[in-house]
Design a protein around this motif. Structure first.
Motif, PDB file in Angstrom:
ATOM      1  N   ASP A 187       0.806  -1.216   0.000  1.00 33.73           N
ATOM      2  CA  ASP A 187       0.000   0.000   0.000  1.00 33.73           C
ATOM      3  C   ASP A 187       0.844   1.273   0.000  1.00 33.73           C
ATOM      4  N   ARG A 188       2.098   1.165   0.368  1.00 35.59           N
ATOM      5  CA  ARG A 188       2.974   2.335   0.468  1.00 35.59           C
ATOM      6  C   ARG A 188       4.127   2.298  -0.531  1.00 35.59           C
ATOM      7  N   GLY A 189       4.142   1.300  -1.383  1.00 39.20           N
ATOM      8  CA  GLY A 189       5.255   1.085  -2.298  1.00 39.20           C
ATOM      9  C   GLY A 189       5.571   2.261  -3.198  1.00 39.20           C
ATOM     10  N   ALA A 190       4.574   2.854  -3.810  1.00 39.45           N
ATOM     11  CA  ALA A 190       4.834   3.966  -4.726  1.00 39.45           C
ATOM     12  C   ALA A 190       5.429   5.158  -3.988  1.00 39.45           C
ATOM     13  N   ALA A 191       4.919   5.439  -2.807  1.00 38.68           N
ATOM     14  CA  ALA A 191       5.445   6.571  -2.030  1.00 38.68           C
ATOM     15  C   ALA A 191       6.878   6.304  -1.604  1.00 38.68           C
TER      16      ALA A 191
END
Length: 53
Positions: A43-47
């Motif tokens: 859920d936080r990979g792109a950030a």
């Protein structure tokens, strides 16, 4: 004190996360502690990638 769950599998809501939650539950029971935050790095990979780049 609480037991946190951190999973870095690239698939959302993976089997790895399910197992990690089960293991955390057993550890929490043994310690008499609640399960704290459940963090799925998918859920936080792109950030995270944007910060690293």
């Amino acid at each position: 004190m609480s037991v946190a769950v951190l999973c870095g599998n690239p698939n959302p809501r993976s089997r790895t996360l399910t197992v990690a939650e089960a293991v955390a539950g057993r550890i929490a029971d043994a310690l008499g502690a609640p399960i704290g935050p459940v963090i799925d790095l998918h859920d936080r990979g792109a950030a995270l990638a944007a910060r690293a780049g």
